[in-house]
Design an enzyme around this catalytic site. Structure first.
Site, PDB file in Angstrom:
ATOM      1  N   ASP A  99      19.708  38.876  75.001  1.00 58.12           N
ATOM      2  CA  ASP A  99      20.924  39.149  74.361  1.00 58.12           C
ATOM      3  C   ASP A  99      21.804  37.930  74.691  1.00 58.12           C
ATOM      4  O   ASP A  99      21.884  37.426  76.084  1.00 58.12           O
ATOM      5  CB  ASP A  99      21.629  40.357  75.082  1.00 58.12           C
ATOM      6  CG  ASP A  99      22.437  41.006  74.040  1.00 58.12           C
ATOM      7  OD1 ASP A  99      23.364  40.408  73.608  1.00 58.12           O
ATOM      8  OD2 ASP A  99      22.226  42.289  73.908  1.00 58.12           O
ATOM      9  N   ASP A 201      25.412  38.064  70.285  1.00 62.75           N
ATOM     10  CA  ASP A 201      26.270  39.143  70.332  1.00 62.75           C
ATOM     11  C   ASP A 201      27.582  38.725  69.494  1.00 62.75           C
ATOM     12  O   ASP A 201      28.105  37.499  69.265  1.00 62.75           O
ATOM     13  CB  ASP A 201      27.107  39.235  71.749  1.00 62.75           C
ATOM     14  CG  ASP A 201      27.704  40.560  72.150  1.00 62.75           C
ATOM     15  OD1 ASP A 201      27.292  41.776  71.745  1.00 62.75           O
ATOM     16  OD2 ASP A 201      28.957  40.276  72.278  1.00 62.75           O
ATOM     17  N   GLU A 264      24.097  39.841  65.571  1.00 61.68           N
ATOM     18  CA  GLU A 264      24.991  41.196  65.615  1.00 61.68           C
ATOM     19  C   GLU A 264      26.071  40.924  64.606  1.00 61.68           C
ATOM     20  O   GLU A 264      27.094  40.143  65.056  1.00 61.68           O
ATOM     21  CB  GLU A 264      25.516  41.783  67.031  1.00 61.68           C
ATOM     22  CG  GLU A 264      26.001  42.989  66.751  1.00 61.68           C
ATOM     23  CD  GLU A 264      27.070  43.066  67.804  1.00 61.68           C
ATOM     24  OE1 GLU A 264      27.486  44.581  68.109  1.00 61.68           O
ATOM     25  OE2 GLU A 264      27.646  42.248  68.481  1.00 61.68           O
ATOM     26  N   HIS A 325      23.053  50.638  71.019  1.00 60.49           N
ATOM     27  CA  HIS A 325      23.757  51.222  72.175  1.00 60.49           C
ATOM     28  C   HIS A 325      25.128  51.200  72.059  1.00 60.49           C
ATOM     29  O   HIS A 325      25.964  51.680  72.834  1.00 60.49           O
ATOM     30  CB  HIS A 325      23.630  50.129  73.471  1.00 60.49           C
ATOM     31  CG  HIS A 325      24.161  48.827  72.983  1.00 60.49           C
ATOM     32  ND1 HIS A 325      23.501  47.704  72.065  1.00 60.49           N
ATOM     33  CD2 HIS A 325      25.172  47.929  73.608  1.00 60.49           C
ATOM     34  CE1 HIS A 325      24.323  46.559  71.950  1.00 60.49           C
ATOM     35  NE2 HIS A 325      25.280  46.744  72.850  1.00 60.49           N
ATOM     36  N   ASP A 326      25.514  50.930  70.525  1.00 58.02           N
ATOM     37  CA  ASP A 326      27.048  51.212  70.479  1.00 58.02           C
ATOM     38  C   ASP A 326      27.457  52.095  69.502  1.00 58.02           C
ATOM     39  O   ASP A 326      28.625  52.649  69.183  1.00 58.02           O
ATOM     40  CB  ASP A 326      27.598  49.786  69.619  1.00 58.02           C
ATOM     41  CG  ASP A 326      27.571  48.682  70.646  1.00 58.02           C
ATOM     42  OD1 ASP A 326      27.804  48.775  71.888  1.00 58.02           O
ATOM     43  OD2 ASP A 326      27.366  47.395  70.056  1.00 58.02           O
TER      44      ASP A 326
END
Ligand code: GLC
Length: 529
Positions: A99, A201, A264, A325-326
């Protein structure tokens, strides 16, 4: 047959490192834990793991506040553990994707500490500093994703700094060439260590309007949403200049063989696909979150499939994501029975699938008591359902008291069903979701129609979603019952390769097929003549 890259034909698996496997008893997962569990991932048939941030961090946003881009947080291990992880993964044919968090650092990063130290510090311009607006107020109306204004006053130097997220996460100034240079060096640092790619990200947010214009009011805002949605992020995200930066990152990766850049990006399809970049020199996989946002019915999903395929630039490779994870876990969003259908959908669609850890055993959102909340998204705006702890809970590996995750106190609670819903129990059960995932991935790997093949004949009939994947003479029909009623579907003659119920393999299909409630099947259509 066209040769596909590993990130095109493969399946990606997202690991949330805090919750995968703890080895030192602190209740938080770590790198040695990931190494210990690599065989699970390999057995599942995965090609690449993406690991959420593992860098030193005060953990204000659980690692998305990076204090040093070129090291490992002690709670996760150290660089030697990381090198071992790379070696162990590679020796099993698994790629490793990191990430990369370029939009903001931690306010404890040495760059920010320098930047904050005085107005004439050489790093002042590495972040976004602004004088107060009229009458000492905020520089403009920009909002933080985690509630409140995106500007924080610095009393010592009498200016505001901008933070898209927490005030502990100041945004870097990507208009500054020195920032670009430093961040490209970070990419090279990890590429040189053998990393196979990055998930970047909030890639679409890197550049903000250079005139700092106010964002317009969102007239569709409803107060049950995050307060961030009161404005439309016209001047704070998806700015045209961002594409130049994406291309620069890509150019860094292209100096190394076979690396992948994943972005993302939460944007509508037409905007999302622009991140493939001019001449496809942007992100190879701008994450497609349409299935996370879609209403779970055959018509909506068919529409998304058609729109996405139609919008893809020539030569661009598609991808699909069901959870991360969000966002709430898929089994909680659509129920256990449909989670099996969702697995079949994800793994038969055209494009690279990404699986979030635990989806293969049907993990659900775990309710978190108010005094146990960790996520700042929930703490800052409680009660709106914005908290992400429920989908970040420890992986249950076995039926023991602490599920084989830790010998300490898990940092978030285990799910209430972990004694029965765990990896070991599901390994032992032929009908388990884990077994279905395993079979689907094996089928995908063994059938080029599912990786290389085109997708066509997307159709909807009531609750039934159907489509075909075709490669040369090989034709696979996928028929999914998204409803809770049995249904009769007409199909050309063929043979069942797999059912979500795992029991019809080899069955002949003649005039049509009966689907049970919540059932999906894959049928190899017989070659005519
Ligand atoms: C991304 C991450 C999320 C994080 C945010 C700020 O959306 O997925 O977890 O809070 O960026 O870095």
């Amino acid at each position: 047959m066209e040769d596909l890259k590993w990130w095109q034909s493969g399946v990606i698996y997202q690991i949330y490192p805090r919750s995968f496997q703890d080895t030192n008893g602190d209740g938080i997962g770590d790198l040695p834990g990931i190494i210990q569990r690599l065989n699970h991932v390999v057995r599942l048939g995965i090609d690449a793991i993406w690991i959420c941030p593992i860098y030193p961090s005060p953990m204000a946003d659980f690692g998305y506040d990076v204090a040093d881009y070129c090291d490992i947080a002690p709670i996760f291990g150290n660089l030697a553990d990381f090198d071992r992880l790379i070696a162990e993964a590679h020796s099993r044919g698994l790629r490793v994707i990191l990430d990369f968090v370029p939009n903001h650092t931690s306010n404890q990063h040495s760059w920010f500490l320098e930047s904050q130290s005085s107005r004439d510090n050489p790093k002042r311009n590495w972040y976004i500093w602004k004088d107060a607006g009229q009458e000492g107020g905020l520089p403009n109306n920009w909002l933080s994703h985690f509630g409140g204004p995106a500007w924080e006053w610095d009393e010592a130097t009498k200016q505001y700094y901008y933070h898209s997220f927490l005030k502990e996460q100041p945004d870097l100034n990507w208009r500054n060439p020195a920032v670009k240079q430093a961040m490209c060096d970070v990419l090279r640092f990890w590429l040189d260590r053998g990393v196979d790619g990055f998930r970047v990200d909030v890639l679409w947010m890197l550049i903000k309007d250079d005139q700092f214009r106010d964002n317009p009011v969102n007239h569709g805002y409803v107060p049950s949403e995050s307060s961030y949605k009161r404005l439309l992020p016209l001047f704070t995200a998806n700015r045209p200049e961002v594409h130049e930066i994406v291309a620069e990152m890509r150019a860094v990766l292209d100096r190394y063989p076979d690396r992948v850049l994943i972005g993302e990006i939460y944007l509508p399809i037409e905007e999302l696909v622009t991140y493939y970049g001019r001449d496809l020199k942007g992100a190879q996989l701008p994450f497609n979150f349409q299935l996370i946002q879609a209403a779970w019915n055959a018509r909506s999903i068919a529409e998304i499939m058609d729109q996405y395929e139609a919008a893809l630039p020539l030569g661009a490779w598609p991808n699909w994501v069901l959870g991360n994870h969000d966002k709430a876990r898929i089994a909680s969003r659509i129920g256990e029975a449909q989670a099996r259908v969702a697995a079949m959908l994800l793994l038969t669609l055209h494009g690279t699938p990404t699986i979030y850890y635990g989806e293969e055993i049907g993990m659900k959102d775990v309710p978190i008591a108010p005094d146990k909340v960790q996520d700042p998204a929930e703490k800052n705006e409680p009660g709106l359902g914005l908290g992400r702890d429920p989908e970040r809970t420890p992986m249950p590996w076995d039926g023991s008291l602490l599920a084989g995750f830790t010998i300490g106190t898990p940092w978030l609670p285990l799910g209430p069903d972990h004694a029965s819903a765990n990896v070991a129990a599901m390994c032992d059960s032929d009908e388990s979701l884990l077994n279905l995932y395993h079979r689907l991935i094996a089928l995908r790997r063994g059938n080029p129609a599912l990786t290389h093949g085109i997708i066509e004949a997307v159709g909807v009939e009531g609750n039934i979603l159907s489509y075909e994947r075709r490669q040369g003479n090989d034709r696979l029909a996928i028929v999914l019952n998204l409803g809770h009623e049995p249904a009769q579907v007409s199909l050309p003659p063929g043979r069942v390769l797999l059912s979500t119920h795992l029991d019809r393999v080899g069955e002949d299909v003649d005039q049509g097929v009966s689907l049970r409630t919540d059932e999906g099947i894959i049928v190899r259509v017989s070659i005519e003549g």
